[in-house]
Design a protein around this motif. Sequence first.
Motif, PDB file in Angstrom:
ATOM      1  N   ARG A 189       0.830  -1.215   0.000  1.00 47.29           N
ATOM      2  CA  ARG A 189       0.000   0.000   0.000  1.00 47.29           C
ATOM      3  C   ARG A 189       0.861   1.260   0.000  1.00 47.29           C
ATOM      4  O   ARG A 189       0.376   2.338  -0.318  1.00 47.29           O
ATOM      5  CB  ARG A 189      -0.895   0.031   1.234  1.00 47.29           C
ATOM      6  CG  ARG A 189      -1.898  -1.083   1.287  1.00 47.29           C
ATOM      7  CD  ARG A 189      -2.690  -1.057   2.559  1.00 47.29           C
ATOM      8  NE  ARG A 189      -1.885  -1.518   3.677  1.00 47.29           N
ATOM      9  CZ  ARG A 189      -2.341  -1.732   4.894  1.00 47.29           C
ATOM     10  NH1 ARG A 189      -3.600  -1.514   5.164  1.00 47.29           N
ATOM     11  NH2 ARG A 189      -1.551  -2.159   5.846  1.00 47.29           N
ATOM     12  N   GLY A 190       2.115   1.130   0.372  1.00 49.09           N
ATOM     13  CA  GLY A 190       2.960   2.311   0.536  1.00 49.09           C
ATOM     14  C   GLY A 190       2.749   2.898   1.916  1.00 49.09           C
ATOM     15  O   GLY A 190       1.707   2.703   2.540  1.00 49.09           O
ATOM     16  N   SER A 191       3.735   3.593   2.400  1.00 50.80           N
ATOM     17  CA  SER A 191       3.668   4.084   3.777  1.00 50.80           C
ATOM     18  C   SER A 191       2.549   5.096   3.986  1.00 50.80           C
ATOM     19  O   SER A 191       1.846   5.058   5.000  1.00 50.80           O
ATOM     20  CB  SER A 191       5.006   4.685   4.196  1.00 50.80           C
ATOM     21  OG  SER A 191       5.339   5.759   3.337  1.00 50.80           O
ATOM     22  N   ARG A 192       2.349   5.989   3.043  1.00 50.00           N
ATOM     23  CA  ARG A 192       1.313   7.022   3.217  1.00 50.00           C
ATOM     24  C   ARG A 192      -0.084   6.396   3.189  1.00 50.00           C
ATOM     25  O   ARG A 192      -0.919   6.691   4.042  1.00 50.00           O
ATOM     26  CB  ARG A 192       1.443   8.086   2.144  1.00 50.00           C
ATOM     27  CG  ARG A 192       0.366   9.167   2.281  1.00 50.00           C
ATOM     28  CD  ARG A 192       0.654  10.344   1.436  1.00 50.00           C
ATOM     29  NE  ARG A 192       1.739  11.063   2.093  1.00 50.00           N
ATOM     30  CZ  ARG A 192       2.430  12.027   1.550  1.00 50.00           C
ATOM     31  NH1 ARG A 192       2.186  12.410   0.337  1.00 50.00           N
ATOM     32  NH2 ARG A 192       3.402  12.627   2.206  1.00 50.00           N
ATOM     33  N   ARG A 193      -0.335   5.527   2.224  1.00 48.10           N
ATOM     34  CA  ARG A 193      -1.663   4.905   2.142  1.00 48.10           C
ATOM     35  C   ARG A 193      -1.916   4.000   3.334  1.00 48.10           C
ATOM     36  O   ARG A 193      -3.021   3.960   3.887  1.00 48.10           O
ATOM     37  CB  ARG A 193      -1.801   4.136   0.839  1.00 48.10           C
ATOM     38  CG  ARG A 193      -3.247   3.772   0.587  1.00 48.10           C
ATOM     39  CD  ARG A 193      -3.481   3.331  -0.828  1.00 48.10           C
ATOM     40  NE  ARG A 193      -4.127   2.035  -0.761  1.00 48.10           N
ATOM     41  CZ  ARG A 193      -3.986   1.070  -1.609  1.00 48.10           C
ATOM     42  NH1 ARG A 193      -3.201   1.208  -2.653  1.00 48.10           N
ATOM     43  NH2 ARG A 193      -4.614  -0.063  -1.468  1.00 48.10           N
ATOM     44  N   ARG A 194      -0.875   3.274   3.761  1.00 48.75           N
ATOM     45  CA  ARG A 194      -1.013   2.417   4.941  1.00 48.75           C
ATOM     46  C   ARG A 194      -1.386   3.252   6.163  1.00 48.75           C
ATOM     47  O   ARG A 194      -2.297   2.912   6.916  1.00 48.75           O
ATOM     48  CB  ARG A 194       0.293   1.668   5.195  1.00 48.75           C
ATOM     49  CG  ARG A 194       0.268   0.820   6.438  1.00 48.75           C
ATOM     50  CD  ARG A 194       1.576   0.048   6.549  1.00 48.75           C
ATOM     51  NE  ARG A 194       1.556  -0.811   7.693  1.00 48.75           N
ATOM     52  CZ  ARG A 194       2.202  -0.569   8.826  1.00 48.75           C
ATOM     53  NH1 ARG A 194       2.930   0.503   8.961  1.00 48.75           N
ATOM     54  NH2 ARG A 194       2.117  -1.397   9.830  1.00 48.75           N
ATOM     55  N   ALA A 195      -0.690   4.376   6.358  1.00 46.21           N
ATOM     56  CA  ALA A 195      -0.968   5.243   7.503  1.00 46.21           C
ATOM     57  C   ALA A 195      -2.384   5.798   7.438  1.00 46.21           C
ATOM     58  O   ALA A 195      -3.101   5.834   8.452  1.00 46.21           O
ATOM     59  CB  ALA A 195       0.048   6.380   7.560  1.00 46.21           C
ATOM     60  N   ARG A 196      -2.807   6.219   6.254  1.00 45.89           N
ATOM     61  CA  ARG A 196      -4.161   6.763   6.118  1.00 45.89           C
ATOM     62  C   ARG A 196      -5.221   5.698   6.382  1.00 45.89           C
ATOM     63  O   ARG A 196      -6.238   5.963   7.019  1.00 45.89           O
ATOM     64  CB  ARG A 196      -4.350   7.345   4.723  1.00 45.89           C
ATOM     65  CG  ARG A 196      -3.640   8.652   4.544  1.00 45.89           C
ATOM     66  CD  ARG A 196      -3.846   9.183   3.160  1.00 45.89           C
ATOM     67  NE  ARG A 196      -3.194  10.470   3.020  1.00 45.89           N
ATOM     68  CZ  ARG A 196      -2.883  11.006   1.876  1.00 45.89           C
ATOM     69  NH1 ARG A 196      -3.152  10.385   0.744  1.00 45.89           N
ATOM     70  NH2 ARG A 196      -2.285  12.173   1.826  1.00 45.89           N
ATOM     71  N   GLU A 197      -4.996   4.490   5.855  1.00 38.42           N
ATOM     72  CA  GLU A 197      -5.966   3.416   6.078  1.00 38.42           C
ATOM     73  C   GLU A 197      -6.063   3.063   7.565  1.00 38.42           C
ATOM     74  O   GLU A 197      -7.161   2.859   8.086  1.00 38.42           O
ATOM     75  CB  GLU A 197      -5.598   2.188   5.254  1.00 38.42           C
ATOM     76  CG  GLU A 197      -5.899   2.374   3.785  1.00 38.42           C
ATOM     77  CD  GLU A 197      -5.588   1.142   2.956  1.00 38.42           C
ATOM     78  OE1 GLU A 197      -5.371   0.059   3.533  1.00 38.42           O
ATOM     79  OE2 GLU A 197      -5.577   1.275   1.729  1.00 38.42           O
ATOM     80  N   LEU A 198      -4.912   3.009   8.256  1.00 38.65           N
ATOM     81  CA  LEU A 198      -4.936   2.719   9.686  1.00 38.65           C
ATOM     82  C   LEU A 198      -5.620   3.842  10.464  1.00 38.65           C
ATOM     83  O   LEU A 198      -6.381   3.590  11.400  1.00 38.65           O
ATOM     84  CB  LEU A 198      -3.526   2.469  10.216  1.00 38.65           C
ATOM     85  CG  LEU A 198      -2.880   1.182   9.747  1.00 38.65           C
ATOM     86  CD1 LEU A 198      -1.434   1.124  10.210  1.00 38.65           C
ATOM     87  CD2 LEU A 198      -3.654  -0.032  10.233  1.00 38.65           C
ATOM     88  N   ARG A 199      -5.373   5.087  10.072  1.00 44.15           N
ATOM     89  CA  ARG A 199      -6.034   6.224  10.718  1.00 44.15           C
ATOM     90  C   ARG A 199      -7.543   6.126  10.545  1.00 44.15           C
ATOM     91  O   ARG A 199      -8.301   6.286  11.501  1.00 44.15           O
ATOM     92  CB  ARG A 199      -5.519   7.528  10.114  1.00 44.15           C
ATOM     93  CG  ARG A 199      -6.212   8.763  10.686  1.00 44.15           C
ATOM     94  CD  ARG A 199      -6.105   9.954   9.785  1.00 44.15           C
ATOM     95  NE  ARG A 199      -6.799   9.681   8.528  1.00 44.15           N
ATOM     96  CZ  ARG A 199      -6.575  10.358   7.405  1.00 44.15           C
ATOM     97  NH1 ARG A 199      -5.678  11.318   7.363  1.00 44.15           N
ATOM     98  NH2 ARG A 199      -7.250  10.073   6.309  1.00 44.15           N
ATOM     99  N   ASP A 200      -7.979   5.853   9.317  1.00 42.72           N
ATOM    100  CA  ASP A 200      -9.413   5.757   9.053  1.00 42.72           C
ATOM    101  C   ASP A 200     -10.042   4.581   9.800  1.00 42.72           C
ATOM    102  O   ASP A 200     -11.158   4.693  10.305  1.00 42.72           O
ATOM    103  CB  ASP A 200      -9.674   5.645   7.551  1.00 42.72           C
ATOM    104  CG  ASP A 200      -9.284   6.924   6.806  1.00 42.72           C
ATOM    105  OD1 ASP A 200      -9.138   7.980   7.457  1.00 42.72           O
ATOM    106  OD2 ASP A 200      -9.123   6.849   5.571  1.00 42.72           O
TER     107      ASP A 200
END
Length: 66
Positions: free
Chosen positions: A28-39
């Motif tokens: 997912r890439g670091s940014r998308r992974r972080a956003r998905e976990l945040r959501d």
Amino acid sequence: MVASSYVANRREWAARKELTGSPLGDPRGSRRRARELRDLARRDPVLVAADQERLRRIYGEQLPLW
């Protein structure tokens, strides 16, 4: 922390990205992974724990930074 040049830092990143279980290798890439976990955390914190467990089953435990 270790002082390093840009080239050495990129070399280290490239090596760690290919290690099995490295979060840098998340498709997912670091940014998308972080956003998905945040959501997920906003919707339901239990979902974050489930996602972390899913990643542990795939990749094993996260590697230490040092």
